[in-house]
Design an enzyme around this catalytic site. Structure first.
Site, PDB file in Angstrom:
ATOM      1  N   GLY A  25       0.791  -1.229   0.000  1.00  0.00           N
ATOM      2  CA  GLY A  25       0.000   0.000   0.000  1.00  0.00           C
ATOM      3  C   GLY A  25       0.820   1.275   0.000  1.00  0.00           C
ATOM      4  CE1 TYR A  38      -5.124   5.107 -10.040  1.00  0.00           C
ATOM      5  CE2 TYR A  38      -7.143   4.282 -11.034  1.00  0.00           C
ATOM      6  CZ  TYR A  38      -5.774   4.435 -11.062  1.00  0.00           C
ATOM      7  OH  TYR A  38      -5.054   3.906 -12.101  1.00  0.00           O
ATOM      8  CG  ASP A  80       0.536  -0.104 -10.701  1.00  0.00           C
ATOM      9  OD1 ASP A  80       1.137   0.894 -11.140  1.00  0.00           O
ATOM     10  OD2 ASP A  80      -0.345  -0.040  -9.817  1.00  0.00           O
ATOM     11  CD  GLU A  93      -4.870  -3.718  -8.578  1.00  0.00           C
ATOM     12  OE1 GLU A  93      -3.837  -4.395  -8.736  1.00  0.00           O
ATOM     13  OE2 GLU A  93      -5.049  -2.987  -7.600  1.00  0.00           O
TER      14      GLU A  93
HETATM   15  P1  ADP Z   1       0.102  -1.073  -3.596  1.00  0.00           P
HETATM   16  O1  ADP Z   1      -0.169  -1.891  -4.802  1.00  0.00           O
HETATM   17  O2  ADP Z   1       0.389   0.348  -3.902  1.00  0.00           O
HETATM   18  O3  ADP Z   1       1.139  -1.650  -2.696  1.00  0.00           O
HETATM   19  P2  ADP Z   1      -2.631  -1.777  -3.053  1.00  0.00           P
HETATM   20  O4  ADP Z   1      -3.612  -1.266  -2.082  1.00  0.00           O
HETATM   21  O5  ADP Z   1      -2.956  -1.708  -4.491  1.00  0.00           O
HETATM   22  O6  ADP Z   1      -1.251  -1.044  -2.745  1.00  0.00           O
HETATM   23  O7  ADP Z   1      -2.328  -3.309  -2.737  1.00  0.00           O
HETATM   24  C1  ADP Z   1      -1.997  -3.728  -1.422  1.00  0.00           C
HETATM   25  C2  ADP Z   1      -2.675  -5.053  -1.122  1.00  0.00           C
HETATM   26  O8  ADP Z   1      -2.131  -6.083  -1.966  1.00  0.00           O
HETATM   27  C3  ADP Z   1      -2.403  -5.545   0.280  1.00  0.00           C
HETATM   28  O9  ADP Z   1      -3.317  -5.009   1.194  1.00  0.00           O
HETATM   29  C4  ADP Z   1      -2.573  -7.048   0.126  1.00  0.00           C
HETATM   30  O10 ADP Z   1      -3.942  -7.412   0.157  1.00  0.00           O
HETATM   31  C5  ADP Z   1      -2.067  -7.307  -1.272  1.00  0.00           C
HETATM   32  N1  ADP Z   1      -0.661  -7.774  -1.295  1.00  0.00           N
HETATM   33  C6  ADP Z   1       0.346  -7.225  -2.007  1.00  0.00           C
HETATM   34  N2  ADP Z   1       1.493  -7.921  -1.864  1.00  0.00           N
HETATM   35  C7  ADP Z   1       1.211  -8.942  -1.047  1.00  0.00           C
HETATM   36  C8  ADP Z   1       1.974 -10.039  -0.520  1.00  0.00           C
HETATM   37  N3  ADP Z   1       3.273 -10.198  -0.807  1.00  0.00           N
HETATM   38  N4  ADP Z   1       1.339 -10.921   0.291  1.00  0.00           N
HETATM   39  C9  ADP Z   1       0.020 -10.771   0.576  1.00  0.00           C
HETATM   40  N5  ADP Z   1      -0.733  -9.759   0.122  1.00  0.00           N
HETATM   41  C10 ADP Z   1      -0.163  -8.859  -0.686  1.00  0.00           C
HETATM   42 MG    MG Z   2      -1.741  -1.583  -6.169  1.00  0.00          MG
END
Ligand code: ADP
Ligand code: MG
Length: 421
Positions: A139, A248, A198, A186
């Site tokens: 995040g 967004y 992304d 997504e």
């Molecule tokens: P960003 O993509 O900018 O980091 P997002 O809100 O789009 O933020 O995505 C974050 C979410 O993606 C997390 O809350 C989780 O649910 C999921 N996520 C991302 N990487 C992992 C990981 N390595 N393990 C588990 N969940 C993950």
């Molecule tokens: Mg993201």
């Protein structure tokens, strides 16, 4: 095991696998790992869903799966980050997606989303058991969700008898097709109508390179981003806001409205030119200057930002191709000002970090990264300015924001990978 073949989070997930999945079922394949990187975006923010241009680089932070192929259609997962299990079935996908999604924790929905969208494209898949780890901060704007999606696709490739492979010449899906599958995932998993940036950045990563991507044609080209003497510092505000996803989607809608109004204004003057206007990408700065005063103020700001941001992408590419990375700095400052004042997706904490960076000698440029309303900044910093910037952030950020920042240094790195133990 050749530990050099695996990024650190994959090694950690591999170690965990026998601990979590210790019920001695008989597997259909060897233990292995698959991973995919997060990304920074050097310039070109919010331009992707306007059919515009972006300049991201994959970074040396990944989401990683360690697991084994099953003989049936079950997928069992363990998240190291959330210390939580999840399970779904390949049976009936994509039709069973909604029903299965409802019962899953958020992180597993992205994985189900990718699996489901791959089945929609007719890719035959196997069940698997996997530990899911990673070191992309969640995040913060480095696209952990895309890294998770692309790592899922890579995992499925790994477990599907080589029916497709990312970055492989026998691929039945090209890297950009995989990115498009992950983008759809997504949307269905999180409801965020994100652009292709992304997922493309993760699929296309190359060490020492950024990628210039045309988000309409999906054509791309690698741009040198090997920068001796200069580092990429990513500084996390430690702010996560609920607003991010609604803000967004609202920006996206405003861009569509502005496009339509501009199209209608251009039509009486030049119907042929108007017919070419499908997105803000199609409006030149000169055209915009001519018509902008007839737009409502809010749409004028939104469209003005996007049109200028596309220009900034080309300015940055020209500078990097000349080997003049110093010239990218001012482009980043201007990008941030646009995101703050015109696109209005920054926040106090991001502005404070950029302001602090501006006050440190040897910081070439900085701006907020990603969707906005929180997350992190990227900072292009001469190596001798790394410590001064760190000290300035540690001293002034808590004082001005009441929070602690998290400071990280990244480099442009390769795309998805996989290896067996
Ligand atoms: P960003 O993509 O900018 O980091 P997002 O809100 O789009 O933020 O995505 C974050 C979410 O993606 C997390 O809350 C989780 O649910 C999921 N996520 C991302 N990487 C992992 C990981 N390595 N393990 C588990 N969940 C993950
Ligand atoms: Mg993201």
């Amino acid at each position: 095991m050749d530990t050099k073949a695996f990024p650190t989070p994959a090694l950690s997930a591999l170690e965990k696998f026998p601990v979590v999945f210790n019920d001695q079922i008989s597997y259909a394949g060897p233990l292995g790992a698959a991973w995919a990187p997060g990304r920074v975006n050097i310039i070109g923010e919010h331009t992707d869903y306007n059919d515009g241009f972006v300049l991201p680089a994959a970074v040396d932070r990944v989401a990683a799966f360690a697991g084994r192929m099953r003989a049936d259609q079950t997928v069992r997962l363990w998240s190291q980050y959330f210390e939580e299990a999840a399970q779904f079935s390949l049976a009936g996908l994509p039709e069973t997606f909604d029903a299965q999604r409802a019962d899953l924790p958020g992180w597993a929905r992205y994985i189900l989303g990718v699996v489901s969208e791959l089945t929609r494209d007719g890719i035959p898949l196997h069940g698997f058991d996997a530990v899911v780890g990673g070191d992309v901060p969640l995040g913060s704007g480095m696209s952990s969700s895309a890294s998770l999606e692309v790592a899922t696709a890579q995992t499925c490739s790994f477990f599907s008898n080589g029916t497709f492979s990312i970055g492989n010449t026998d691929a039945t899906l090209t890297p950009m097709q995989v990115a498009a599958v992950c983008q759809r995932a997504e949307h269905v998993a999180s409801g965020l109508r994100s652009g292709i940036l992304d997922q493309a950045a993760s699929c296309l990563g190359r060490p020492g390179k950024a990628v210039l991507l045309d988000c309409r044609s999906y054509e791309y080209r690698y741009i040198p981003f090997d920068t001796p003497g200069i580092s990429l510092m990513v500084i996390d505000t430690n702010v996560r806001r609920e607003l991010a996803s609604s803000g967004y989607n609202e920006r996206r809608q405003q861009c569509e409205e502005a496009t339509k109004l501009l199209h209608d204004m251009i039509t009486p003057d030049d119907p042929d030119a108007a017919a070419q206007v499908k997105a803000l990408r199609d409006i030149s700065p000169t055209q915009f200057a001519h018509y902008k005063d007839r737009l409502p103020e809010i749409l004028r700001k939104r469209a003005g930002y996007i049109i200028a941001e596309n220009e900034r992408v080309f300015q940055a590419v020209a500078a990097l191709e000349k080997g003049d990375i110093e010239a990218v700095g001012p482009i980043l400052w201007r990008g941030h000002a646009g995101l703050r004042d015109e696109y209005q997706v920054s926040c106090l904490e991001l502005d404070i970090l950029v302001d602090i960076a501006h006050s440190v000698d040897g910081v070439l440029g900085a701006r907020m990264l990603g969707g906005g309303f929180g997350g992190c900044t990227i900072n292009l910093v001469r190596n001798e300015a790394i410590e001064p910037l760190r000290l300035a952030v540690e001293r002034y950020y808590p004082e001005r924001s009441g929070r602690q920042a998290i400071i990280d240094i990244c480099r442009a790195a390769g795309g998805p990978g996989q290896a067996v133990v």
